[in-house]
Design an enzyme around this catalytic site. Structure first.
Site, PDB file in Angstrom:
ATOM      1  N   SER A 265       0.014  28.580 -26.697  1.00 60.93           N
ATOM      2  CA  SER A 265       1.456  28.375 -26.849  1.00 60.93           C
ATOM      3  C   SER A 265       2.122  29.744 -26.844  1.00 60.93           C
ATOM      4  O   SER A 265       1.472  30.753 -27.124  1.00 60.93           O
ATOM      5  CB  SER A 265       1.754  27.617 -28.144  1.00 60.93           C
ATOM      6  OG  SER A 265       1.059  28.180 -29.228  1.00 60.93           O
TER       7      SER A 265
ATOM      8  N   GLU B  46       5.563  32.098 -27.954  1.00 62.02           N
ATOM      9  CA  GLU B  46       6.730  32.194 -28.838  1.00 62.02           C
ATOM     10  C   GLU B  46       7.810  33.084 -28.236  1.00 62.02           C
ATOM     11  O   GLU B  46       7.520  34.153 -27.692  1.00 62.02           O
ATOM     12  CB  GLU B  46       6.284  32.767 -30.196  1.00 62.02           C
ATOM     13  CG  GLU B  46       7.432  32.874 -31.184  1.00 62.02           C
ATOM     14  CD  GLU B  46       6.952  33.217 -32.578  1.00 62.02           C
ATOM     15  OE1 GLU B  46       6.060  32.510 -33.099  1.00 62.02           O
ATOM     16  OE2 GLU B  46       7.467  34.199 -33.150  1.00 62.02           O
TER      17      GLU B  46
ATOM     18  N   ALA C   5      16.202  33.201 -40.719  1.00 62.56           N
ATOM     19  CA  ALA C   5      16.545  32.581 -42.009  1.00 62.56           C
ATOM     20  C   ALA C   5      17.835  33.222 -42.498  1.00 62.56           C
ATOM     21  O   ALA C   5      18.024  34.414 -42.373  1.00 62.56           O
ATOM     22  CB  ALA C   5      15.428  32.795 -43.008  1.00 62.56           C
TER      23      ALA C   5
ATOM     24  N   ASP D  71      12.467  34.904 -44.305  1.00 64.93           N
ATOM     25  CA  ASP D  71      12.896  36.040 -45.137  1.00 64.93           C
ATOM     26  C   ASP D  71      14.395  36.173 -44.938  1.00 64.93           C
ATOM     27  O   ASP D  71      14.873  36.015 -43.825  1.00 64.93           O
ATOM     28  CB  ASP D  71      12.242  37.347 -44.653  1.00 64.93           C
ATOM     29  CG  ASP D  71      10.745  37.322 -44.850  1.00 64.93           C
ATOM     30  OD1 ASP D  71      10.307  36.977 -45.956  1.00 64.93           O
ATOM     31  OD2 ASP D  71      10.031  37.650 -43.885  1.00 64.93           O
TER      32      ASP D  71
ATOM     33  N   PHE E  38       6.824  46.634 -37.353  1.00 63.22           N
ATOM     34  CA  PHE E  38       6.602  45.217 -37.692  1.00 63.22           C
ATOM     35  C   PHE E  38       5.417  45.076 -38.628  1.00 63.22           C
ATOM     36  O   PHE E  38       5.444  44.313 -39.588  1.00 63.22           O
ATOM     37  CB  PHE E  38       6.219  44.389 -36.455  1.00 63.22           C
ATOM     38  CG  PHE E  38       7.342  44.101 -35.501  1.00 63.22           C
ATOM     39  CD1 PHE E  38       8.658  43.974 -35.917  1.00 63.22           C
ATOM     40  CD2 PHE E  38       7.063  43.914 -34.144  1.00 63.22           C
ATOM     41  CE1 PHE E  38       9.665  43.696 -35.012  1.00 63.22           C
ATOM     42  CE2 PHE E  38       8.068  43.639 -33.236  1.00 63.22           C
ATOM     43  CZ  PHE E  38       9.366  43.527 -33.666  1.00 63.22           C
TER      44      PHE E  38
ATOM     45  N   HIS F 206      -1.713  31.431 -30.110  1.00 64.89           N
ATOM     46  CA  HIS F 206      -0.251  31.405 -30.029  1.00 64.89           C
ATOM     47  C   HIS F 206       0.188  32.846 -29.746  1.00 64.89           C
ATOM     48  O   HIS F 206      -0.041  33.735 -30.571  1.00 64.89           O
ATOM     49  CB  HIS F 206       0.295  30.913 -31.375  1.00 64.89           C
ATOM     50  CG  HIS F 206       1.787  30.853 -31.461  1.00 64.89           C
ATOM     51  ND1 HIS F 206       2.526  29.800 -30.961  1.00 64.89           N
ATOM     52  CD2 HIS F 206       2.690  31.709 -32.011  1.00 64.89           C
ATOM     53  CE1 HIS F 206       3.816  29.996 -31.203  1.00 64.89           C
ATOM     54  NE2 HIS F 206       3.941  31.152 -31.838  1.00 64.89           N
TER      55      HIS F 206
HETATM   56  P1  FAD Z   1       5.695  30.368 -47.660  1.00 64.74           P
HETATM   57  O1  FAD Z   1       4.531  29.613 -47.143  1.00 64.74           O
HETATM   58  O2  FAD Z   1       6.720  29.612 -48.422  1.00 64.74           O
HETATM   59  O3  FAD Z   1       5.100  31.552 -48.563  1.00 64.74           O
HETATM   60  C1  FAD Z   1       5.901  32.658 -48.955  1.00 64.74           C
HETATM   61  C2  FAD Z   1       5.245  33.421 -50.109  1.00 64.74           C
HETATM   62  O4  FAD Z   1       5.336  32.655 -51.309  1.00 64.74           O
HETATM   63  C3  FAD Z   1       3.745  33.713 -49.952  1.00 64.74           C
HETATM   64  O5  FAD Z   1       3.509  34.945 -50.594  1.00 64.74           O
HETATM   65  C4  FAD Z   1       3.053  32.577 -50.694  1.00 64.74           C
HETATM   66  O6  FAD Z   1       1.815  32.989 -51.233  1.00 64.74           O
HETATM   67  C5  FAD Z   1       4.060  32.221 -51.777  1.00 64.74           C
HETATM   68  N1  FAD Z   1       4.229  30.764 -51.960  1.00 64.74           N
HETATM   69  C6  FAD Z   1       4.144  29.796 -51.008  1.00 64.74           C
HETATM   70  N2  FAD Z   1       4.425  28.596 -51.536  1.00 64.74           N
HETATM   71  C7  FAD Z   1       4.722  28.802 -52.851  1.00 64.74           C
HETATM   72  C8  FAD Z   1       5.122  27.951 -53.908  1.00 64.74           C
HETATM   73  N3  FAD Z   1       5.264  26.637 -53.720  1.00 64.74           N
HETATM   74  N4  FAD Z   1       5.337  28.512 -55.134  1.00 64.74           N
HETATM   75  C9  FAD Z   1       5.196  29.843 -55.337  1.00 64.74           C
HETATM   76  N5  FAD Z   1       4.816  30.700 -54.342  1.00 64.74           N
HETATM   77  C10 FAD Z   1       4.587  30.191 -53.119  1.00 64.74           C
HETATM   78  N6  FAD Z   1      10.342  34.553 -39.968  1.00 64.74           N
HETATM   79  C11 FAD Z   1      11.608  34.259 -39.596  1.00 64.74           C
HETATM   80  O7  FAD Z   1      12.565  34.751 -40.221  1.00 64.74           O
HETATM   81  N7  FAD Z   1      11.863  33.436 -38.518  1.00 64.74           N
HETATM   82  C12 FAD Z   1      10.862  32.861 -37.813  1.00 64.74           C
HETATM   83  O8  FAD Z   1      11.123  32.111 -36.872  1.00 64.74           O
HETATM   84  C13 FAD Z   1       9.519  33.143 -38.194  1.00 64.74           C
HETATM   85  N8  FAD Z   1       8.471  32.576 -37.538  1.00 64.74           N
HETATM   86  C14 FAD Z   1       7.188  32.808 -37.972  1.00 64.74           C
HETATM   87  C15 FAD Z   1       6.133  32.172 -37.322  1.00 64.74           C
HETATM   88  C16 FAD Z   1       4.817  32.393 -37.723  1.00 64.74           C
HETATM   89  C17 FAD Z   1       3.696  31.684 -37.008  1.00 64.74           C
HETATM   90  C18 FAD Z   1       4.553  33.280 -38.799  1.00 64.74           C
HETATM   91  C19 FAD Z   1       3.147  33.556 -39.234  1.00 64.74           C
HETATM   92  C20 FAD Z   1       5.603  33.905 -39.457  1.00 64.74           C
HETATM   93  C21 FAD Z   1       6.926  33.675 -39.061  1.00 64.74           C
HETATM   94  N9  FAD Z   1       8.018  34.268 -39.711  1.00 64.74           N
HETATM   95  C22 FAD Z   1       9.301  33.999 -39.303  1.00 64.74           C
HETATM   96  C23 FAD Z   1       7.804  35.147 -40.871  1.00 64.74           C
HETATM   97  C24 FAD Z   1       7.874  34.346 -42.187  1.00 64.74           C
HETATM   98  O9  FAD Z   1       9.132  33.742 -42.305  1.00 64.74           O
HETATM   99  C25 FAD Z   1       7.645  35.307 -43.343  1.00 64.74           C
HETATM  100  O10 FAD Z   1       6.315  35.730 -43.349  1.00 64.74           O
HETATM  101  C26 FAD Z   1       8.046  34.784 -44.712  1.00 64.74           C
HETATM  102  O11 FAD Z   1       8.002  35.878 -45.635  1.00 64.74           O
HETATM  103  C27 FAD Z   1       7.150  33.691 -45.270  1.00 64.74           C
HETATM  104  O12 FAD Z   1       7.357  32.477 -44.683  1.00 64.74           O
HETATM  105  P2  FAD Z   1       6.283  31.290 -44.952  1.00 64.74           P
HETATM  106  O13 FAD Z   1       6.795  30.091 -44.305  1.00 64.74           O
HETATM  107  O14 FAD Z   1       4.928  31.737 -44.652  1.00 64.74           O
HETATM  108  O15 FAD Z   1       6.465  31.164 -46.547  1.00 64.74           O
END
Ligand code: FAD
Length: 278
Positions: free
Chosen positions: A8, A10, A45, A102, A209, A259
């Site tokens: 895939s 991105e 975000a 973020d 990055f 990906h």
């Molecule tokens: P989460 O899974 O919510 O985790 C965030 C942090 O909180 C981690 O340290 C985790 O250990 C902790 N955590 C998770 N769940 C909980 C909970 N329930 N309670 C307490 N702590 C918790 N960023 C963008 O801005 N736009 C994008 O389109 C984008 N696409 C991405 C695509 C991929 C494949 C990847 C790997 C990253 C992408 N990112 C993107 C970056 C991502 O948004 C950041 O890494 C962000 O800091 C974390 O998002 P996440 O969904 O992994 O968060």
């Protein structure tokens, strides 16, 4: 080469009309030759790219392509997210990449971001099984994670909330990925975790990055890239060689798919796919 691995691509939403035309036109036409399973489009975000992400996603969909919009709550309310989900459903889109995201720097420090597991649960609550939901995974561990174990526990929480598969942050240490898969399996995660791969084209950007997202650039790769200074051709050639080797090892060792973070460039992703016979 076993080419069963899914691939895939991105994109990020282009900021200019010219960038948009190029991405939707020649870049996508070129990348289509590798026959990817789907394209994904990132989301800022905080809503900074909301319209642009949506527009890019819908334009790709109009070309008959499978597209997975990235989505996060950021500072938005449930209505905004529901409206996006509805637009996507109506356009026949059935994949999503669900993230916490973020916030852009400078946005209120007291804001609590909605964790990805909560977004997954929200999407499932409102749209049932309509979407195949991808979430993010971190073989080298998320920079804000309390610990290695907790980060994998929270990944499990995303699957328990209804995610179907995960895509990793990019990495160049293949051992980190396979060790991570083992630890995930030990915790009962039995869904595919696709390897996120960043082709190397620009050392300064990659270093920046990587610093932010916690991806390690191995010393030998850094040293080699530093040695090329401004010689872009050599950086690209070396990048294609290193990343092809990485992908080859991943596929041969059983990664379910790759990906590519294309950075909106057809080359060198296409070159890597061609080298792999994909
Ligand atoms: P989460 O899974 O919510 O985790 C965030 C942090 O909180 C981690 O340290 C985790 O250990 C902790 N955590 C998770 N769940 C909980 C909970 N329930 N309670 C307490 N702590 C918790 N960023 C963008 O801005 N736009 C994008 O389109 C984008 N696409 C991405 C695509 C991929 C494949 C990847 C790997 C990253 C992408 N990112 C993107 C970056 C991502 O948004 C950041 O890494 C962000 O800091 C974390 O998002 P996440 O969904 O992994 O968060």
């Amino acid at each position: 080469m076993d080419s069963k691995a899914a691939i895939s691509f991105e994109y990020f939403p282009p900021k200019t009309d010219a960038g948009r035309d190029k991405l939707l036109g020649e870049t996508t036409a070129a990348l289509q030759s590798a026959n990817p399973n789907y394209y994904s489009v990132t989301y800022g975000a905080g809503g900074s790219t909301r319209d642009n992400t949506r527009g890019t996603v819908l334009a790709l969909r109009e070309q008959g392509l499978d597209v997975a919009p990235h989505l996060s709550f950021g500072l938005d309310g449930e209505d905004t997210i529901l409206s996006l989900l509805q637009d996507y459903q109506q356009a026949g889109i059935n994949r999503l990449v669900a993230l916490r995201g973020d916030l852009p720097s400078g946005t209120g420090g007291g804001t609590r971001l909605v964790y990805a597991n909560e977004l997954v649960a929200f999407v499932r609550e409102h749209t049932g099984d309509h979407f195949h939901i991808e979430v993010a995974a971190y073989p080298e561990i998320h920079p804000q994670a309390e610990s290695y174990e907790s980060d994998i526990r929270y990944l499990k929480g995303k699957f328990d909330a209804g995610a179907d598969s995960a895509i990793t942050q990019y990495f160049y240490n293949v051992e980190a990925y396979f060790y991570f898969l083992d630890r995930c399996a030990a915790l009962g995660i039995d869904k595919p975790i696709y390897a996120g791969i960043m082709p190397i084209t620009n050392y300064a950007n990659l270093a920046r990055f990587s610093q932010n997202c916690g991806a390690e650039i191995p010393r030998w790769i850094r040293k080699r890239l530093e040695g090329y200074a401004d010689d872009k051709e050599s950086i690209r050639a070396f990048g294609v060689e290193v990343v092809t080797q990485l992908c080859q090892t991943l596929i041969e060792s059983g990664a379910p798919g790759i990906h590519f973070y294309t950075m909106n460039q057809a080359q060198p992703t296409l070159q890597i796919c061609a080298n792999l016979g994909l």
